[in-house]
Every structure is written in C-alpha cells, then in structure tokens.
Design a protein around this motif. Structure first.
Motif, PDB file in Angstrom:
ATOM      1  N   GLY A 138       0.768  -1.124  -0.070  1.00 11.80           N
ATOM      2  CA  GLY A 138      -0.193  -0.342  -0.038  1.00 11.80           C
ATOM      3  C   GLY A 138       0.767   0.917   0.042  1.00 11.80           C
ATOM      4  O   GLY A 138       0.704   2.256  -0.809  1.00 11.80           O
ATOM      5  N   SER A 139       2.335   1.057   0.790  1.00 10.88           N
ATOM      6  CA  SER A 139       3.267   2.305   0.789  1.00 10.88           C
ATOM      7  C   SER A 139       4.024   2.718  -0.579  1.00 10.88           C
ATOM      8  O   SER A 139       3.878   3.832  -1.061  1.00 10.88           O
ATOM      9  N   LEU A 140       3.619   1.422  -1.310  1.00  9.29           N
ATOM     10  CA  LEU A 140       4.833   1.836  -2.376  1.00  9.29           C
ATOM     11  C   LEU A 140       3.594   2.230  -3.872  1.00  9.29           C
ATOM     12  O   LEU A 140       3.654   2.820  -4.310  1.00  9.29           O
ATOM     13  N   PHE A 141       1.601   1.759  -3.152  1.00 10.48           N
ATOM     14  CA  PHE A 141       1.122   2.378  -4.511  1.00 10.48           C
ATOM     15  C   PHE A 141       0.733   4.023  -3.683  1.00 10.48           C
ATOM     16  O   PHE A 141       0.672   4.497  -4.794  1.00 10.48           O
ATOM     17  N   ALA A 142       1.173   4.223  -3.043  1.00  9.04           N
ATOM     18  CA  ALA A 142       0.677   5.505  -2.161  1.00  9.04           C
ATOM     19  C   ALA A 142       1.380   6.462  -2.734  1.00  9.04           C
ATOM     20  O   ALA A 142       1.556   7.739  -3.375  1.00  9.04           O
ATOM     21  N   LEU A 143       3.448   6.229  -3.026  1.00  9.26           N
ATOM     22  CA  LEU A 143       3.388   7.206  -3.573  1.00  9.26           C
ATOM     23  C   LEU A 143       4.006   7.147  -4.702  1.00  9.26           C
ATOM     24  O   LEU A 143       3.921   8.153  -5.196  1.00  9.26           O
ATOM     25  N   LEU A 144       3.519   5.959  -6.093  1.00  9.93           N
ATOM     26  CA  LEU A 144       2.621   6.293  -7.508  1.00  9.93           C
ATOM     27  C   LEU A 144       1.973   7.323  -7.102  1.00  9.93           C
ATOM     28  O   LEU A 144       1.708   7.716  -7.956  1.00  9.93           O
ATOM     29  N   ILE A 145       0.567   6.593  -6.269  1.00  7.82           N
ATOM     30  CA  ILE A 145      -0.386   7.783  -6.850  1.00  7.82           C
ATOM     31  C   ILE A 145       0.015   9.122  -6.212  1.00  7.82           C
ATOM     32  O   ILE A 145      -0.073  10.622  -7.041  1.00  7.82           O
ATOM     33  N   SER A 146       1.428   9.615  -5.813  1.00  4.58           N
ATOM     34  CA  SER A 146       1.287  10.823  -5.010  1.00  4.58           C
ATOM     35  C   SER A 146       2.816  11.306  -5.804  1.00  4.58           C
ATOM     36  O   SER A 146       1.927  12.305  -6.444  1.00  4.58           O
ATOM     37  N   ALA A 147       2.981  10.397  -6.733  1.00  3.06           N
ATOM     38  CA  ALA A 147       3.894  10.791  -7.745  1.00  3.06           C
ATOM     39  C   ALA A 147       3.106  11.145  -9.312  1.00  3.06           C
ATOM     40  O   ALA A 147       3.681  12.138  -9.901  1.00  3.06           O
ATOM     41  N   TYR A 148       1.791  10.261  -9.071  1.00  2.66           N
ATOM     42  CA  TYR A 148       1.211  10.081 -10.534  1.00  2.66           C
ATOM     43  C   TYR A 148       0.930  11.640 -10.388  1.00  2.66           C
ATOM     44  O   TYR A 148       0.805  12.753 -11.242  1.00  2.66           O
ATOM     45  N   SER A 149       0.193  12.415  -9.416  1.00  2.70           N
ATOM     46  CA  SER A 149      -0.190  13.359  -8.304  1.00  2.70           C
ATOM     47  C   SER A 149       0.033  14.697  -9.138  1.00  2.70           C
ATOM     48  O   SER A 149      -0.412  15.616  -9.588  1.00  2.70           O
ATOM     49  N   MET A 150       1.260  14.390  -8.561  1.00  5.40           N
ATOM     50  CA  MET A 150       2.053  16.065  -9.061  1.00  5.40           C
ATOM     51  C   MET A 150       2.598  16.217 -10.749  1.00  5.40           C
ATOM     52  O   MET A 150       3.048  16.814 -10.563  1.00  5.40           O
ATOM     53  N   ARG A 151       3.245  15.093 -11.046  1.00  2.00           N
ATOM     54  CA  ARG A 151       3.606  15.123 -12.369  1.00  2.00           C
ATOM     55  C   ARG A 151       3.017  15.692 -13.841  1.00  2.00           C
ATOM     56  O   ARG A 151       3.237  15.980 -14.670  1.00  2.00           O
ATOM     57  N   MET A 152       1.094  15.232 -13.616  1.00  2.00           N
ATOM     58  CA  MET A 152       0.403  15.942 -14.413  1.00  2.00           C
ATOM     59  C   MET A 152      -0.025  17.293 -14.192  1.00  2.00           C
ATOM     60  O   MET A 152      -0.274  17.826 -15.364  1.00  2.00           O
TER      61      MET A 152
END
Length: 235
Positions: free
Chosen positions: A61-75
């Motif tokens: 869950g922490s891994l996916f949370a980091l991916l989601i955070s990176a996705y939301s910032m990169r977009m």
C-alpha cells in the motif's frame, strides 16, 4: 502530498479495523478457564499468517501510495498529455470485482464446509483474474497501436508503470490462488489449512480491488478536481 496522506490514512484505517478483529489485544491470563483453555486462546498460526499478510499489504500500500502521489504531482507539468483511456478498462474493472466477489463466496463455502461450492468459486476467481490480466495487456496494445508509447509521454509512462506493478502483484497472488485451488480438488473436505489459505487469498484480492479502483479513478481523471483542491490548500 495530500493525496498520498489521504491514501495512507485510508489504508491505516482499514488495517486497524482488520487487525482489531485478530484478537491482538486478547489477554488469555485474564480469561476464565483452565490453563489449557488459556493456552488455546493465544494467537496461533492463522493469526500469525494474517498478521504477516497485513504487514505485506502495508508495504504494498505504501508503494502504491508513492506512485499515486508521484502521478498527481507529475500531471501538473506542461509536458503532460492525458491519454484516451481504453474502453476495455471498464470491462477489466468488472472482472476484478467479480473475482473479489467469487473469493468472498469461496470464504463462505469454506466456512460452511462445502467443497463443491468452494472449488467452483475458486475457479471463477481464477478465470476472472486471468481475464483481467489479459484485458490489461489488450489495453496496452490498444494504446501502443495508437502511438502512445512509454517514452513518448509521461502520462503513458505512468500508465504502463502503475498497471504493470498492479499486474505483477496479481500474478504473485495467482500463484497462491492456483495452489489453493489444486489443494481444494485434492482434499475431500475443507481442512483448517485450506480454509486459512482461502481467507488469505480473499483478503489479498480485496486489497487489489481497492488499489485498482483508486488507480482507475486517477487514470479516468475523476479525481482531478480533488487534486486541484488539495493543491490550492497547500499553496
């Protein structure tokens, strides 16, 4: 950062609710009964196995949370070009929901000692999960045929990344699910070990469904307004 915090809070709440049902706070020395009964109330291997799975899900869950955070910032950057999401993702989401429902039915069948219904439910879950992965590959091919390669656009790179990591987690779960299904056909009755394995598979699939629903919402841009609101609060 708000997105990752919200996701982590959600995962923590679910983990706390789940762990509260595992008798972690039980005090067998205060319970009424003979010594042997007190010893029997101690956490056994099923609880240990579930706690181990819970720890793994916390890391995942922490891994996916980091991916989601990176996705939301990169977009929010200028070179981000949103992808046209394949229609097949809707069908894939339905398949994953069916797999999760089938495994929940398998848990019920295992607890009621119904080997026939258990085998049918496990097979249904396996078929739906495999179909989900095939559908994800078809979605990849559709985007690639339209010219959306991983290196051409950060949005496409993130799409391939998050769906691939989610798919790898499902592949790992399918190995365990396959072994559990084989054991269900080899055993005339539902043993305690088989019941535990079915319950662990169900917990894992519910987790995969929850993560995919979050990822699906991001990919379909349903959370854009929420992300913009969070950015406004932070600025």
């Amino acid at each position: 950062m708000i997105v990752i915090v919200l996701f982590m809070v959600l995962m923590a709440m679910l983990a706390g609710w789940w762990l509260s049902h595992q008798r972690l706070a039980a005090k067998p020395w205060l319970e009424v009964g003979i010594i042997d009964e007190a010893r029997d109330s101690r956490p056994r291997s099923p609880q240990i196995a579930k706690i181990g799975l819970g720890a793994f899900l916390a890391v995942a869950g922490s891994l996916f949370a980091l991916l989601i955070s990176a996705y939301s910032m990169r977009m929010s950057m200028a070179d981000w070009r949103a992808l046209p999401m394949p229609i097949g993702l809707w069908f894939n989401t339905g398949l994953l929901m069916l797999a999760s429902v089938a495994l929940h039915s398998a848990v019920i069948a295992a607890r009621c000692d119904e080997p026939g219904n258990l085998r049918s439910a496990l097979l249904a879950a396996g078929v739906c999960s495999l179909a989900f992965l095939v559908g994800q590959v078809l979605a990849w091919r559709e985007l690639a045929a339209a010219g959306y390669f991983s290196a051409a656009n950060p949005a496409s790179a993130f799409f391939y990344l998050v769906t691939a990591i989610h798919g790898l987690h499902m592949l790992g779960g399918l190995v365990v699910l396959g072994r559990t299904t084989v054991r269900s056909f080899a055993a005339p009755q539902v043993s305690g070990a088989l019941r535990l394995s079915v319950e662990l598979c169900a917990i894992y699939w519910h987790f995969l469904l929850l993560v995919w629903l979050v990822l699906f919402s991001l990919l379909m841009r349903w959370t854009d307004d929420l992300i913009e609101m969070c950015r406004g609060l932070l600025s």
